[in-house]
Write an enzyme that holds these catalytic residues in place. Sequence first.
Site, PDB file in Angstrom:
ATOM      1  N   SER A   1      58.584  -7.806  64.645  1.00  0.00           N
ATOM      2  CA  SER A   1      58.165  -6.487  65.375  1.00  0.00           C
ATOM      3  C   SER A   1      58.529  -6.616  66.869  1.00  0.00           C
ATOM      4  O   SER A   1      58.057  -5.565  67.474  1.00  0.00           O
ATOM      5  CB  SER A   1      56.585  -6.430  64.989  1.00  0.00           C
ATOM      6  OG  SER A   1      56.519  -5.726  63.797  1.00  0.00           O
TER       7      SER A   1
ATOM      8  N   LYS B   1      60.236  -3.700  68.389  1.00  0.00           N
ATOM      9  CA  LYS B   1      59.729  -2.588  68.769  1.00  0.00           C
ATOM     10  C   LYS B   1      60.028  -2.162  70.183  1.00  0.00           C
ATOM     11  O   LYS B   1      59.954  -1.204  70.845  1.00  0.00           O
ATOM     12  CB  LYS B   1      58.281  -2.245  68.333  1.00  0.00           C
ATOM     13  CG  LYS B   1      58.169  -2.319  66.891  1.00  0.00           C
ATOM     14  CD  LYS B   1      56.611  -1.944  66.685  1.00  0.00           C
ATOM     15  CE  LYS B   1      56.287  -1.949  65.126  1.00  0.00           C
ATOM     16  NZ  LYS B   1      56.530  -2.909  64.289  1.00  0.00           N
TER      17      LYS B   1
ATOM     18  N   SER C   1      51.449  -2.144  66.830  1.00  0.00           N
ATOM     19  CA  SER C   1      52.469  -2.586  65.997  1.00  0.00           C
ATOM     20  C   SER C   1      52.803  -1.542  65.058  1.00  0.00           C
ATOM     21  O   SER C   1      53.029  -1.908  63.835  1.00  0.00           O
ATOM     22  CB  SER C   1      52.404  -3.914  65.523  1.00  0.00           C
ATOM     23  OG  SER C   1      53.884  -4.311  65.181  1.00  0.00           O
TER      24      SER C   1
END
Length: 538
Positions: free
Chosen positions: A199, A202, A376
Site C-alpha cells: 500500500s 498509494k 489506506s
Amino acid sequence: MVVPELRAWRAARPRLARLARAARPRLVRAARAVKPRVARLAGAAGTRLAEPRTWQYTAGAATAGLALAAGAVTAAGPWDSSGQRTAERDRAVALERAGGADHGRRSGMPDPSDASDVPGSVSGGGAKPAPSAVPVLVGLGGSGDPARPASDASAVAAALDPLVRDAALGSRRAAAVVDVTTGERLYGQSAGDPHVPASTTKIATAVAALSALGPDHRLTTRAALEPGTGKLVLIGGGDPTLTARKDAGNLASLRTLAADTATALTRRHVTEVTLSYDTSLYAGALLHPIGVNDNLAPVSALMADEGRIGDSTSGPAPRVADPAAEAARAFADLLSGHGVRATVAGTAEATGRAETLATVSSPPLSSLVERMLTNSDNDIAEALARQTAAATGGRPDFAGGAAAITAQLKKLDLPLTGADFHDGSGLDRADRLTADLLTALLAKAADPAGPGLRPVLTGLPVAGFTGTLTSRYTDGAAGLVRAKTGTLTGVNTLAGTVVARNGHLLAFAFLAEDTTAPQAAQRALDHAATTLATCTCA
C-alpha cells in the site's frame, strides 16, 4: 512568504479545533503509557539521550497528537513557509497559558486540567519546557536555522544497519533515508532495487493525481433528463465517497441528489421516470486482478458507500457485486420517497442532449487523498488512478491508470528506474517500487514550490493516533512518526517522515519481502522508524 491556503482547509479550522479538544484525553492516556518506557530509557542511556527523547516526545505528541488525533489529520492543512501546519500552530497558541504548551509553570504548581504526566513537564531538575508549537516540518526552502548541524550519515547508518538486518524483515529488504531539508541521502540499503511496495504505492498514486488534477478538483455525480422521453440518467463521476447514508458529513450525498432531482422533476410536472445509470467514465474490467475481495469493491464510476455491505466506513468489508446497479436502486427508492416513481432500466450512456437536473460533488481532491492515505482506502486509490488517466488522455482502466501514474511521476523528474505500476492501490503483487522513489515522492510533496502536493504529507497516518498507525507506536514514537503502511502476505513496508532532533525533516522508506511473521515484521519496521525519530544521530 506564506504558502497560500487551500480553500477546503480554511473552512476546516473550526472542525479541527473541536476534534483537537476531543482528542486531549487520548493524548493524556498515550503519555501515561509511554512515561515508564521513557524513564527506563533515561536510566539506561543516561541524561544525554533521555533529554532529546523527552523533548521530542513532549513537543511532538503535544502538538501533533492534539491536532491530529481522532481524524483531524484530514482538516489540518495547510503549511506556512516554515513548514509548520498552521492549524497545529493555532491550536498550540490557544492552549498556551504561562509557558510553552502549558509547561512553563513553576515546579509544584500543576494545572489539574493539564496532562501533567507528559514527559518533559517542568519539575525540579527536569527537562526544559517544550516549545509551544514545534514545527511539523522545519528547514524547508532555507527557512530553518542554518546554525543547526547537518545530520550525520555515518551515525544514521550505525543506528539503522542492525535494525534493517533484523531477521523478522525476511530475506529481501531495502531502506532509504533522505534529509529533505538538505537533499542529502543519509542512508541506503538496496535503495535502488525494485520491491513489492504493497500500500505504499498509494503515495505515488496521490502525487500523480494531485499533479494531474490539482488539490481543489472535485468528482461530480449528476442526474440528467433526456428531453421528451421521461428517461432519467444517473451519471457516475467516479466518486467512491458518494454516500446514501443519512449522515453524509462532508461527503456527496445521494439523498441530496435525489431530493434536488425530485424537486426539478416536479417543477416540470414529471412524476414517473425510467431510471438508467451511466458508468461510461471508466473503461475495462471492474474486478481487480485479485478478484472478489473484501479490500476493494468492483471499480465503477458509480457507487455509493464503496459498495459496502453493512455500516463500515473503512477497512475490509463484504461488497456488492454491482455497485452501480445498487446505487441506482437506492437512488430510485429515494426518488420514490419524494413522490417520483422510478423504474430502474439498467445501464445507458447519457446523450449530449440530456439536461442536468441536479449535481453533488465530492470533497476536494486534497481531502480524498488524505482519506485514502490515512485509512489506506483501496477504493479511493483505484478511483484516483482512473481519474488521473482520464484527465491526461489515457484509458481509465487498470492498465491506463498505472500508465498515467508513471507518466505523471516522469514529468516530475522522479527516479522511476525499476518502478512498475499495475494498479493504484498496491494490491497487485506485480507492482514494484524502490526505496529511492518512495523517499523522492515524499521529498517532492514537502517542496515549498509545490504546495498542491502537501496533502500527501498531511494524509500520512500519525503514529499512535490516526488511521493504520492508531494501534502502533503505543510505547514508542507516538505523535512523531507519520507514515504509510503496506501489508500483503509476506510483504511489510513503511514509508513516511520524521522530524530529527536537529530540526530537519527526514523522509524514510523501509521495504521487506519474504516475511513470515507479520506482527514481528511490523515491530521491526516501527523500531527502525522510532530510532530515526529519537536518536541523536540526526
